[in-house]
Design an enzyme around this catalytic site. Structure first.
Site, short mmCIF file in Angstrom:
data_model
loop_
_atom_site.label_atom_id
_atom_site.label_comp_id
_atom_site.label_asym_id
_atom_site.label_seq_id
_atom_site.Cartn_x
_atom_site.Cartn_y
_atom_site.Cartn_z
N TRP A 32 0.82 -1.05 -0.05
CA TRP A 32 -0.16 0.04 -0.11
C TRP A 32 1.04 1.28 -0.01
O TRP A 32 2.06 1.41 0.89
CB TRP A 32 -0.90 -0.03 1.37
CG TRP A 32 -1.95 1.15 1.44
CD1 TRP A 32 -3.16 1.25 1.09
CD2 TRP A 32 -1.62 2.47 2.15
NE1 TRP A 32 -3.59 2.27 1.62
CE2 TRP A 32 -2.60 3.07 2.15
CE3 TRP A 32 -0.37 2.83 2.96
CZ2 TRP A 32 -2.60 4.41 2.80
CZ3 TRP A 32 -0.63 4.05 3.24
CH2 TRP A 32 -1.81 5.00 3.32
N SER A 98 4.72 -5.82 2.33
CA SER A 98 4.04 -5.02 3.41
C SER A 98 2.43 -5.38 3.13
O SER A 98 2.18 -6.68 3.88
CB SER A 98 4.13 -3.51 2.68
OG SER A 98 3.73 -2.75 3.76
N MET A 99 1.68 -4.75 2.96
CA MET A 99 0.10 -5.19 3.15
C MET A 99 -0.26 -6.47 2.19
O MET A 99 -1.03 -7.27 2.58
CB MET A 99 -0.69 -3.88 2.46
CG MET A 99 -2.24 -4.37 2.31
SD MET A 99 -3.20 -3.26 1.62
CE MET A 99 -4.80 -3.91 1.74
N ASP A 227 12.87 -0.33 9.66
CA ASP A 227 11.61 0.00 9.39
C ASP A 227 10.82 0.80 10.24
O ASP A 227 10.32 0.06 11.27
CB ASP A 227 11.02 -1.26 8.88
CG ASP A 227 9.75 -1.08 8.04
OD1 ASP A 227 9.12 -0.06 8.16
OD2 ASP A 227 9.63 -2.20 7.38
N HIS A 256 11.62 0.37 5.33
CA HIS A 256 10.59 -0.41 4.76
C HIS A 256 10.88 -0.55 3.32
O HIS A 256 10.62 -1.85 2.88
CB HIS A 256 9.46 0.41 4.89
CG HIS A 256 7.95 -0.45 4.73
ND1 HIS A 256 7.72 -1.60 5.50
CD2 HIS A 256 6.98 -0.37 3.87
CE1 HIS A 256 6.47 -1.87 5.23
NE2 HIS A 256 6.26 -1.34 4.20
#
Length: 276
Positions: A32, A98-99, A227, A256
């Site tokens: 995202w 991530s997402m 991160d 990240h």
């Protein structure tokens, strides 16, 4: 590019994807608020290594359909399932950034592991982002509420600065170029507003801890110690403890967005894991 249609109820959602190479399929699921384009530095390396690489835009993002609803993880996992079914894929590798780690885990929960060869979680939100009494290292609720409010009040303004922390530019101005920041902002800003808000609610509030215990597929977890977007302690460290057959690889100096800042190392680690 091509599309796969997922029909959920009376609604048909077209999922935009790229499909390159031959060999064992690996599906790349972006984070995202970006699109499949975030895998730009991984796709060529994986194709060159002999894999069939499929990367798609999550509904509401990139060039996929923009329905009003359907940004919960059950529906998002059904989109992934539709791609696997339509393309008749077998012995699949799932890689979520991530997402995107949420789609991977929820897919296994809802559809099983029989057709999944390996799993990769990169800078993933798994197992839980939000801080709780039993998740003290998570992101405080008030911080997540601030993000939700900022998206409602000034989505584009919020997104303009989002990727500075994402890549660690706030700590190291040389982490990525201004061009990379501008590129990501353009992709993020053009996502559907309602998708951006509702998908954020999904990654911020979904608890995957119980589901992680049900994963037996070989799993590679890669996460940066710096991160600040998805903290290492509440994500990768916990995921490794919960997923029995997992390997944790830590990048001590990575924020990240290590798929860009540490692309060469990530590609080497990823392909090394896939080849074992």
């Amino acid at each position: 590019m091509s599309t796969v249609i997922n029909k959920t109820g009376a609604e048909e959602v077209a999922l935009n994807l790229v499909d390159y190479g031959t060999g064992q399929p690996i599906i790349l699921i972006h984070g995202w608020p970006l699109s499949h384009k975030s895998w730009e530095q991984q796709i060529p390396a994986l194709v060159a290594a002999g894999y069939r690489v499929i990367a798609y835009d999550r509904r509401g993002f990139g060039d996929s359909s923009r329905p009003w609803d359907g940004y919960d993880y059950d529906t998002l996992a059904s989109d992934l399932h539709a791609i696997i079914e339509e393309l008749q894929l077998s012995d699949v590798i799932l890689a979520g950034f991530s997402m995107g780690g949420g789609e991977v885990v929820r897919y296994i929960t809802n559809y099983g592991e029989a057709n999944i060869a390996k799993v990769v979680l990169i800078s993933s939100i798994i197992p839980l982002v939000k801080q709780h009494t039993d998740n003290p290292d998570g992101v405080p609720s008030e911080k997540l509420e601030e993000i939700a409010q900022a998206l409602q009040d000034d989505r584009v303004g919020f997104l303009k600065g989002f990727h500075e922390q994402f890549y660690g530019v706030d700590k190291d101005a040389s982490a990525v170029s201004q061009g990379q920041l501008d590129y990501d902002f353009s992709i993020a800003a053009h996502a559907a507003p309602q998708a951006t808000v509702k998908a954020a609610d999904a990654w911020a509030n979904t608890d995957f801890r119980a589901e992680c215990a049900g994963i037996s597929t070989p799993t590679l977890i890669i996460h940066g110690k710096k991160d600040a977007t998805v903290p290492f302690e509440t994500a990768a460290q916990q995921a490794h403890q919960l997923i029995a057959n997992s390997l944790l690889v830590t990048y001590d100096d990575a924020a990240h967005g290590l798929n860009v800042t540490h692309a060469a190392r990530l590609n080497e680690d990823l392909i090394g894991f896939l080849k074992t």
